[in-house]
Write an enzyme that holds these catalytic residues in place. Structure first.
Site, PDB file in Angstrom:
ATOM      1  N   TYR A   1       0.994  -1.339  -0.155  1.00  0.00           N
ATOM      2  CA  TYR A   1      -0.086   0.191   0.023  1.00  0.00           C
ATOM      3  C   TYR A   1       0.826   1.347  -0.172  1.00  0.00           C
ATOM      4  O   TYR A   1       0.408   2.298   0.147  1.00  0.00           O
ATOM      5  CB  TYR A   1      -0.922   0.030   1.303  1.00  0.00           C
TER       6      TYR A   1
ATOM      7  N   CYS B   1      14.817 -10.447  -3.160  1.00  0.00           N
ATOM      8  CA  CYS B   1      15.059 -10.139  -4.606  1.00  0.00           C
ATOM      9  C   CYS B   1      13.783  -9.317  -5.393  1.00  0.00           C
ATOM     10  O   CYS B   1      13.255 -10.104  -6.206  1.00  0.00           O
ATOM     11  CB  CYS B   1      15.543 -11.483  -5.141  1.00  0.00           C
TER      12      CYS B   1
END
Ligand SMILES: *Cc1c(COP(=O)(O)O)cnc(C)c1O
Length: 425
Positions: free
Chosen positions: A327, A353
């Protein structure tokens, strides 16, 4: 000298600096890191209790029930604290019901929300004797009647209606607008209540709504209450009387510098709408009960100076706390033992990653490799939204009670992560 200096700038009420080291209640965060490792979610029992009492006080002697929304943080330790305080629970799955019961919660005070309840979950909830099903569609109403009939029980129901008010929050967490999947439209609600009266295995108990999350303005909730009340009176005119009105959750908290009203201030306009009414008022707060009662404790693995940005690479990541990546949420990040050295600006990132794996952007920190950081306001939608992405075992969870730490969830082991998997041989 052991004089606590209260830090009013921090949103967690029981977090304070003693002799330059952050403590939750009377326990130093480095001692917790030492004993349980990092990353670890740390909750404060006193803060959980204070948050619940704020609701109880705001409701005064009104007939009411506060049902903690389990999805915000479903750890058995957290649930047991609220159960002991007499809370009800708002659940969205059979799994959450099992947790509530395991933690000592009273099934009679459970409300079951959600658009996709399975037959199996309905059976489980009926057998446990839950307080109410918040029904979200015509099809669910028919299914619940059939399942209750098979068990020879009556299912207590409320219809979750969609008051179509704009809660003025993030679009992903607004739920009361016509355009989303939750609840039934007002016009449809009348038809469905009439239908429910003719279904033999249902008991019409109430009405429910929930307009969104992280609401900071009390007006939309009061407006929703007003609209729901209109419907309640319309139903009464047809001889359908309700025992309870469930106004959902969504009360916001301070993450940064938001002006979050107190629960009492938030509820005042809404309670005015219901003045003189005899129905029990139910609420389903999640974030407001746990959000600022918890932090995520993490250790800096590396400092990596860059040409444009400096990185503080920590041992917590987006799999532990998804809100920043999901968010773009802002969480306060504080040094557990601030150094006297000059502060620099850092991107606080995890080892995953993905470029989206960040916990905070551009924060001023005076730190060295190996230092501890506290990521604040992480008690709600932190652990419950965590994952094992990158085969990272989930964090430990601890509840602090004065100078004592209860380990309420052990750190996951790597072996547990693939225990149910099978290689082809
Ligand atoms: C998520 C949810 C809640 C809790 O919301 P908060 O913003 O955490 O208070 C309550 N009721 C329902 C139906 C929900 O989906």
């Amino acid at each position: 000298m052991n004089t606590p200096q209260t830090a009013p700038a921090l949103p967690m009420p029981t977090l304070r600096s003693i002799d330059g080291i952050l403590h939750v209640e009377d326990l130093a965060l480095p001692a917790i890191a030492e004993r349980f490792g990092t990353p670890t979610y740390v909750y404060s029992r006193a803060a959980l209790t204070a948050a619940f009492e704020a609701w109880r006080e705001a409701l005064g002697d009104r007939r009411s029930l506060v049902c903690y929304a389990v999805k915000a943080n479903s750890n058995l330790g957290i649930l047991s604290v609220f159960a002991a305080l007499g809370a009800g629970f708002d659940i969205v799955s059979g799994g959450e019901l099992a947790r509530v019961i395991a933690a000592g919660g009273d099934p009679a005070k459970v409300v079951f929300s959600g658009v996709g309840k399975r037959r199996e979950e309905m059976r489980q909830a009926l057998e446990a004797g839950i307080g109410c099903f918040n029904v979200e569609s015509a099809a669910e109403l028919e299914r619940l009647d059939a399942v209750a009939g098979e068990l020879g029980r009556k299912a207590p129901i409320a219809l979750r209606v969609n008051p179509d008010v704009d809660p003025k929050t993030h679009p992903y967490i607004s739920t009361g607008l016509k355009s989303n999947k939750f609840g039934v439209a007002f016009d449809e609600a009348l038809t469905l209540y009439r239908r429910a009266t003719s279904l033999p295995n249902l008991h019409i108990s109430g009405i429910a709504c929930h307009i969104g999350s992280q609401l900071l303005d009390p007006a939309p909730m009061a407006e929703a209450g007003q609209k729901v009340l209109g419907l309640v009176d319309q139903l009464a005119a047809e001889g359908i009387t309700l025992e309870h009105i469930d106004l959902g959750g969504g009360v916001g908290i301070r993450y940064r510098d938001e002006r979050a009203p107190t629960v009492a201030d938030y509820l005042a306009p809404l309670l005015a709408v219901f003045a003189g009414r005899s129905e029990t008022l139910c609420f389903e707060p999640g974030r407001s009960l746990v959000g600022n009662a918890g932090l995520l404790l993490t250790r800096i693995e590396y400092l990596k100076p860059g040409e444009e940005k400096n990185f503080a690479i920590v041992d917590a990541a987006m799999n532990d706390l998804a809100r920043p990546a999901l968010y773009d949420a802002w969480h306060e990040v504080v040094e557990v033992a601030p150094r006297a050295a000059d502060a620099a600006r850092y991107e606080v990132v995890g080892p995953i990653c993905e470029s989206g794996d960040f916990l905070a952007h551009d924060r001023s920190l005076a730190v060295a490799e190996g230092d501890l950081l506290a990521i604040l306001s992480a008690g709600a939608y932190g652990m419950t939204m965590s994952s094992n992405y990158n085969t990272r075992p989930r964090a430990a969870e601890v509840i602090v009670d004065r100078d004592h730490a209860h380990l309420v969830r052990e750190r996951e082991t790597v072996a547990a992560l693939y225990a149910g998997e099978h290689a082809l041989r």
